[in-house]
Write a protein that holds these residues in place. Structure first.
Motif, PDB file in Angstrom:
ATOM      1  N   GLN A 287       4.992  -8.063 -61.907  1.00 29.61           N
ATOM      2  CA  GLN A 287       5.556  -6.716 -61.984  1.00 29.61           C
ATOM      3  C   GLN A 287       5.431  -5.925 -60.683  1.00 29.61           C
ATOM      4  OE1 GLN A 287       7.222  -5.363 -64.819  1.00 29.61           O
ATOM      5  NE2 GLN A 287       7.178  -7.572 -65.244  1.00 29.61           N
ATOM      6  N   LEU A 288       4.337  -6.106 -59.948  1.00 27.88           N
ATOM      7  CA  LEU A 288       4.048  -5.242 -58.804  1.00 27.88           C
ATOM      8  C   LEU A 288       4.057  -5.956 -57.455  1.00 27.88           C
ATOM      9  CD1 LEU A 288       1.407  -3.177 -60.686  1.00 27.88           C
ATOM     10  CD2 LEU A 288       3.342  -2.164 -59.521  1.00 27.88           C
ATOM     11  N   HIS A 289       4.031  -7.268 -57.451  1.00 29.40           N
ATOM     12  CA  HIS A 289       4.198  -8.075 -56.239  1.00 29.40           C
ATOM     13  C   HIS A 289       3.264  -7.669 -55.093  1.00 29.40           C
ATOM     14  CE1 HIS A 289       7.783  -9.262 -58.419  1.00 29.40           C
ATOM     15  NE2 HIS A 289       8.228  -8.014 -58.377  1.00 29.40           N
ATOM     16  N   PRO A 290       1.960  -7.613 -55.338  1.00 22.56           N
ATOM     17  CA  PRO A 290       1.060  -7.286 -54.228  1.00 22.56           C
ATOM     18  C   PRO A 290       1.106  -8.374 -53.159  1.00 22.56           C
ATOM     19  CG  PRO A 290      -0.176  -8.159 -56.087  1.00 22.56           C
ATOM     20  CD  PRO A 290       1.237  -7.963 -56.568  1.00 22.56           C
ATOM     21  N   GLN A 291       0.875  -7.972 -51.919  1.00 21.73           N
ATOM     22  CA  GLN A 291       0.851  -8.971 -50.847  1.00 21.73           C
ATOM     23  C   GLN A 291      -0.327  -9.922 -51.011  1.00 21.73           C
ATOM     24  OE1 GLN A 291       0.898  -6.805 -47.168  1.00 21.73           O
ATOM     25  NE2 GLN A 291       3.038  -6.195 -47.369  1.00 21.73           N
ATOM     26  N   VAL A 292      -1.467  -9.373 -51.422  1.00 20.89           N
ATOM     27  CA  VAL A 292      -2.686 -10.165 -51.633  1.00 20.89           C
ATOM     28  C   VAL A 292      -3.278  -9.751 -52.967  1.00 20.89           C
ATOM     29  CG1 VAL A 292      -4.982 -10.746 -50.746  1.00 20.89           C
ATOM     30  CG2 VAL A 292      -3.121 -10.213 -49.140  1.00 20.89           C
ATOM     31  N   LEU A 293      -3.637 -10.714 -53.793  1.00 28.16           N
ATOM     32  CA  LEU A 293      -4.342 -10.417 -55.034  1.00 28.16           C
ATOM     33  C   LEU A 293      -5.731 -11.050 -54.977  1.00 28.16           C
ATOM     34  CD1 LEU A 293      -3.225  -9.852 -58.538  1.00 28.16           C
ATOM     35  CD2 LEU A 293      -5.085 -11.503 -58.232  1.00 28.16           C
ATOM     36  N   VAL A 294      -6.751 -10.215 -55.141  1.00 24.93           N
ATOM     37  CA  VAL A 294      -8.139 -10.677 -55.089  1.00 24.93           C
ATOM     38  C   VAL A 294      -8.697 -10.725 -56.506  1.00 24.93           C
ATOM     39  CG1 VAL A 294     -10.439 -10.288 -54.129  1.00 24.93           C
ATOM     40  CG2 VAL A 294      -8.400  -9.626 -52.808  1.00 24.93           C
ATOM     41  N   PRO A 295      -9.051 -11.900 -57.015  1.00 26.82           N
ATOM     42  CA  PRO A 295      -9.632 -11.995 -58.362  1.00 26.82           C
ATOM     43  C   PRO A 295     -11.019 -11.358 -58.407  1.00 26.82           C
ATOM     44  CG  PRO A 295      -8.870 -14.135 -57.564  1.00 26.82           C
ATOM     45  CD  PRO A 295      -8.900 -13.221 -56.389  1.00 26.82           C
ATOM     46  N   MET A 296     -11.379 -10.844 -59.567  1.00 29.85           N
ATOM     47  CA  MET A 296     -12.712 -10.242 -59.732  1.00 29.85           C
ATOM     48  C   MET A 296     -13.112 -10.299 -61.204  1.00 29.85           C
ATOM     49  SD  MET A 296     -12.024  -6.134 -59.451  1.00 29.85           S
ATOM     50  CE  MET A 296     -11.136  -5.261 -60.745  1.00 29.85           C
TER      51      MET A 296
END
Length: 229
Positions: free
Chosen positions: A186-195
């Motif tokens: 939905q938001l297409h972040p450049q980087v997704l960091v799992p947490m």
């Protein structure tokens, strides 16, 4: 921008002039907080795995400002700001917008030094096994998560989120990656960091395998630099 993983949902984001700290519950090593810089501590909610009173001790040695969810018991202090869901706050050139959570507290959208970040806190698609969590309604959990993501999408508009910190909780077993996958779609972040995975770093590989087109840092220990540009 440099991102350091602390523990669980805790991260440091070091920009050119300021340092942002999210949901820190462990001691921060001295090299990560430097005098002469402004440090902003963000806390999404009062749960013990996101908030520690210890962060308030850094205010005596550093130029420190706190932005805390308003479900945290309030203390006086010129450098402490409490914020509820769906509010905005501007501090020293930092623009902060809060969104809701599917558990408690807030999630943060932050613009600082031209960078755009999102920290979800406990905003997650909590698709628990109904045998172990009989009070959970999976349809309601899905509806609530998607509704908040839509509000983020509507508010952020055509701005690209550069880095998003999103829960990938292995306790959800086969549903652990649902929230992150939907957020990416939905938001297409450049980087997704799992947490929000405690010490189960295996979920990072699981997510990387499921969304190969998204930049997802691979890390396996505390106090690691997980991203730098």
């Amino acid at each position: 921008m440099k991102i350091i993983y602390l523990h669980h949902s805790g991260f440091i984001v070091e920009l050119e002039r300021v340092t942002l700290v999210f949901d820190a519950i462990t001691n921060i090593q001295p090299q990560f907080l430097r005098k002469g810089r402004k440090n902003y501590f963000f806390v999404t909610h009062s749960h013990h795995d996101h908030f520690s009173q210890h962060i308030l001790s850094y205010g005596s040695d550093f130029d420190t400002t706190y932005i805390l969810s308003d479900d945290i018991p309030q203390k006086g202090g010129r450098n402490i700001h409490y914020i509820a869901p769906y509010q905005t706050l501007d501090l020293d050139g930092i623009h902060i917008e809060t969104f809701g959570s599917t558990d408690r507290g807030v999630s943060f959208y932050v613009e600082a030094e031209g960078r755009r970040l999102f920290h979800a806190g406990d905003l997650n698609w909590w698709d628990w096994d109904t045998e172990s969590h009989p009070n959970i309604n999976p349809q309601v959990e899905e509806r609530d998560y998607k509704a908040i993501v839509q509000r983020i999408k509507d508010q952020v508009g055509d701005k690209t989120i550069e880095v998003a910190f999103v829960p990938v909780d292995s306790r959800l077993q086969g549903s652990a990656c649902l929230a992150a996958e939907y957020f990416i779609d939905q938001l297409h972040p450049q980087v997704l960091v799992p947490m929000h995975f405690w010490e189960d770093f295996s979920v990072i590989k699981a997510l990387r395998d499921r969304v190969p087109g998204t930049q997802i840092p691979d890390f396996n220990d505390r106090n690691q630099i997980v991203y730098e540009d």
